[in-house]
Design a protein around this motif. Structure first.
Motif, PDB file in Angstrom:
ATOM      1  N   LEU A   1      -1.503  13.871  -2.753  1.00  0.00           N
ATOM      2  CA  LEU A   1      -2.316  13.298  -3.839  1.00  0.00           C
ATOM      3  C   LEU A   1      -1.910  11.846  -4.104  1.00  0.00           C
ATOM      4  O   LEU A   1      -2.759  10.977  -4.310  1.00  0.00           O
ATOM      5  CB  LEU A   1      -2.172  14.134  -5.115  1.00  0.00           C
ATOM      6  CG  LEU A   1      -2.811  15.518  -5.117  1.00  0.00           C
ATOM      7  CD1 LEU A   1      -2.535  16.228  -6.433  1.00  0.00           C
ATOM      8  CD2 LEU A   1      -4.305  15.457  -4.880  1.00  0.00           C
TER       9      LEU A   1
ATOM     10  N   ALA B   1      -3.150   9.714  -1.254  1.00  0.00           N
ATOM     11  CA  ALA B   1      -4.591   9.471  -1.399  1.00  0.00           C
ATOM     12  C   ALA B   1      -4.872   8.496  -2.537  1.00  0.00           C
ATOM     13  O   ALA B   1      -5.742   7.628  -2.427  1.00  0.00           O
ATOM     14  CB  ALA B   1      -5.312  10.796  -1.652  1.00  0.00           C
ATOM     15  N   ARG B   2      -4.092   8.629  -3.606  1.00  0.00           N
ATOM     16  CA  ARG B   2      -4.273   7.770  -4.783  1.00  0.00           C
ATOM     17  C   ARG B   2      -4.065   6.289  -4.426  1.00  0.00           C
ATOM     18  O   ARG B   2      -4.779   5.422  -4.894  1.00  0.00           O
ATOM     19  CB  ARG B   2      -3.273   8.235  -5.852  1.00  0.00           C
ATOM     20  CG  ARG B   2      -2.924   7.284  -6.951  1.00  0.00           C
ATOM     21  CD  ARG B   2      -3.999   7.262  -8.003  1.00  0.00           C
ATOM     22  NE  ARG B   2      -3.693   6.313  -9.049  1.00  0.00           N
ATOM     23  CZ  ARG B   2      -3.869   4.996  -8.942  1.00  0.00           C
ATOM     24  NH1 ARG B   2      -4.339   4.477  -7.835  1.00  0.00           N
ATOM     25  NH2 ARG B   2      -3.589   4.197  -9.940  1.00  0.00           N
TER      26      ARG B   2
ATOM     27  N   TYR C   1       0.818  -1.217   0.000  1.00  0.00           N
ATOM     28  CA  TYR C   1       0.000   0.000   0.000  1.00  0.00           C
ATOM     29  C   TYR C   1       0.855   1.273   0.000  1.00  0.00           C
ATOM     30  O   TYR C   1       0.331   2.377   0.056  1.00  0.00           O
ATOM     31  CB  TYR C   1      -0.938   0.019   1.206  1.00  0.00           C
ATOM     32  CG  TYR C   1      -1.862  -1.178   1.235  1.00  0.00           C
ATOM     33  CD1 TYR C   1      -2.981  -1.220   0.407  1.00  0.00           C
ATOM     34  CD2 TYR C   1      -1.589  -2.271   2.044  1.00  0.00           C
ATOM     35  CE1 TYR C   1      -3.817  -2.324   0.406  1.00  0.00           C
ATOM     36  CE2 TYR C   1      -2.415  -3.382   2.051  1.00  0.00           C
ATOM     37  CZ  TYR C   1      -3.529  -3.401   1.230  1.00  0.00           C
ATOM     38  OH  TYR C   1      -4.346  -4.482   1.220  1.00  0.00           O
TER      39      TYR C   1
ATOM     40  N   TYR D   1      -6.830   5.331  -0.972  1.00  0.00           N
ATOM     41  CA  TYR D   1      -8.278   5.590  -0.906  1.00  0.00           C
ATOM     42  C   TYR D   1      -9.096   4.327  -0.701  1.00  0.00           C
ATOM     43  O   TYR D   1     -10.146   4.352  -0.073  1.00  0.00           O
ATOM     44  CB  TYR D   1      -8.743   6.357  -2.156  1.00  0.00           C
ATOM     45  CG  TYR D   1      -8.916   5.501  -3.398  1.00  0.00           C
ATOM     46  CD1 TYR D   1     -10.131   4.912  -3.693  1.00  0.00           C
ATOM     47  CD2 TYR D   1      -7.847   5.284  -4.271  1.00  0.00           C
ATOM     48  CE1 TYR D   1     -10.279   4.123  -4.825  1.00  0.00           C
ATOM     49  CE2 TYR D   1      -7.996   4.498  -5.398  1.00  0.00           C
ATOM     50  CZ  TYR D   1      -9.206   3.917  -5.663  1.00  0.00           C
ATOM     51  OH  TYR D   1      -9.352   3.126  -6.774  1.00  0.00           O
ATOM     52  N   ILE D   2      -8.584   3.184  -1.191  1.00  0.00           N
ATOM     53  CA  ILE D   2      -9.312   1.919  -1.042  1.00  0.00           C
ATOM     54  C   ILE D   2      -9.495   1.588   0.441  1.00  0.00           C
ATOM     55  O   ILE D   2     -10.561   1.162   0.881  1.00  0.00           O
ATOM     56  CB  ILE D   2      -8.539   0.778  -1.768  1.00  0.00           C
ATOM     57  CG1 ILE D   2      -8.780   0.855  -3.265  1.00  0.00           C
ATOM     58  CG2 ILE D   2      -8.884  -0.593  -1.235  1.00  0.00           C
ATOM     59  CD1 ILE D   2     -10.142   0.358  -3.733  1.00  0.00           C
ATOM     60  N   TYR D   3      -8.436   1.832   1.217  1.00  0.00           N
ATOM     61  CA  TYR D   3      -8.490   1.563   2.664  1.00  0.00           C
ATOM     62  C   TYR D   3      -9.589   2.409   3.304  1.00  0.00           C
ATOM     63  O   TYR D   3     -10.404   1.899   4.077  1.00  0.00           O
ATOM     64  CB  TYR D   3      -7.127   1.877   3.283  1.00  0.00           C
ATOM     65  CG  TYR D   3      -7.087   1.703   4.784  1.00  0.00           C
ATOM     66  CD1 TYR D   3      -6.858   0.459   5.354  1.00  0.00           C
ATOM     67  CD2 TYR D   3      -7.276   2.786   5.634  1.00  0.00           C
ATOM     68  CE1 TYR D   3      -6.832   0.304   6.723  1.00  0.00           C
ATOM     69  CE2 TYR D   3      -7.248   2.648   7.002  1.00  0.00           C
ATOM     70  CZ  TYR D   3      -7.025   1.398   7.544  1.00  0.00           C
ATOM     71  OH  TYR D   3      -6.998   1.251   8.907  1.00  0.00           O
TER      72      TYR D   3
ATOM     73  N   GLU E   1     -13.203   1.400   2.286  1.00  0.00           N
ATOM     74  CA  GLU E   1     -13.696   0.174   2.927  1.00  0.00           C
ATOM     75  C   GLU E   1     -13.934   0.381   4.414  1.00  0.00           C
ATOM     76  O   GLU E   1     -14.874  -0.144   4.978  1.00  0.00           O
ATOM     77  CB  GLU E   1     -12.698  -0.959   2.701  1.00  0.00           C
ATOM     78  CG  GLU E   1     -12.626  -1.346   1.247  1.00  0.00           C
ATOM     79  CD  GLU E   1     -12.293  -2.798   1.046  1.00  0.00           C
ATOM     80  OE1 GLU E   1     -11.920  -3.461   2.023  1.00  0.00           O
ATOM     81  OE2 GLU E   1     -12.407  -3.266  -0.095  1.00  0.00           O
TER      82      GLU E   1
END
Lengths: 143, 146
Positions: B87, B90-91, B45, B94-96, B99
């Protein structure tokens, strides 16, 4: 007047840079998740056109071996039952280890314990085991 | 040499110290981010681009602050590259968040999230707050030459 102009141009530049960056970021994320976004907004991105010239021809490539949906579901349930029967393990409760006491340490052995993807249900399971049930979880880490 | 350093800091105004605090926060952020996502469990990640942009921001902040002519551009440089780092963060992260905060958001969830994400988000907010303030502040005292 000059000071005011400098101040306003600075503010404008900061706001524009922020908006531009956020637009690019959101754009990238939305493109990555296009299918989920389309589902959320219920938008149609493709449709099936009926080909008149194919009328009367057998156009089914994958024919179902079931006569009805009911039969399909019945077979699916039987299949799941067989998978569970083959996959489930009956544990012998030696020395009354089960149910596990709180603050016990638990080691997980599986493919995903070596190479875990900490999202979705796996993350939730580890979170609950760790935070709610109070177990210390050991995952096998790659060296 | 020591005298020169003393004179250098004497000439600087509060704006310089605010910008300096942003650089210090950036260093702390890079360390926390690298430690939090440098382990085998979270390395997938990590955003190396985010670390790279943060390092550029730190180098740029220190480099531009040394010279009086360029010192006024130091806060802008730091904030710009820290924004790029954010950025990238965040890119890749963001999945974390999507969810974790799926359908509900609570203080328990916010403060219970992985420390790498939590501290990176907090420090980023501080960096942007202080950085933008320092852009509008003078870096050197009025009437002092050199």
């Amino acid at each position: 007047m000059k000071k005011l102009l400098t101040l306003s141009s600075k503010i404008l530049l900061i706001v524009t840079t922020f908006l531009l960056g956020m637009i690019i970021l959101i754009d990238v994320i939305l493109i990555e998740n296009a299918s989920a976004v389309n589902t959320f907004f219920n938008s149609v991105t493709q449709r099936i056109e009926k080909d008149e010239s194919a009328a009367g021809k057998d156009s089914y490539y994958y024919k179902s071996s079931f006569k009805s949906v009911k039969e399909l579901k019945k077979n699916g349930a039987a299949y799941v039952e067989a998978v569970v029967a083959e996959g489930a393990t009956l544990l012998k409760n030696n020395n009354n280890v089960l149910p596990l006491e709180k603050d016990k340490e638990v080691s997980l052995f599986s493919t995903s314990s070596v190479d875990p993807v900490l999202t979705g249900t796996q993350l939730v399971a580890i979170y609950f085991a760790n935070e709610i049930a109070g177990f210390a979880i050991h995952l096998l880490h790659k060296k | 040499m020591l005298e020169k350093i003393k004179v250098f800091f004497k000439e600087k105004s509060i704006g310089f110290y605010v910008a300096l605090s942003v650089v210090v926060l950036s260093i702390i952020q890079v360390i926390i981010y690298s430690v939090a996502f440098g382990n085998s469990l979270w390395e997938k990640y990590i955003s190396w681009q985010s670390i790279l942009f943060s390092i550029i921001a730190i180098v740029l902040g220190i480099g531009l602050s040394i010279f009086k002519v360029t010192s006024k551009y130091a806060p802008s440089g730091v904030v710009l590259f820290e924004f790029l780092a954010f950025l990238m963060f965040a890119r890749f992260g963001y999945i974390y968040f999507s969810e974790l905060f799926f359908r509900r958001i609570s203080a328990k969830l916010i403060f219970g999230m992985y420390y790498g994400y939590l501290w990176n988000a907090i420090i980023s907010l501080l960096i942007f707050g202080l950085g933008i303030v320092s852009i509008f502040m003078k870096q050197s005292k009025e009437g002092v030459s050199a």
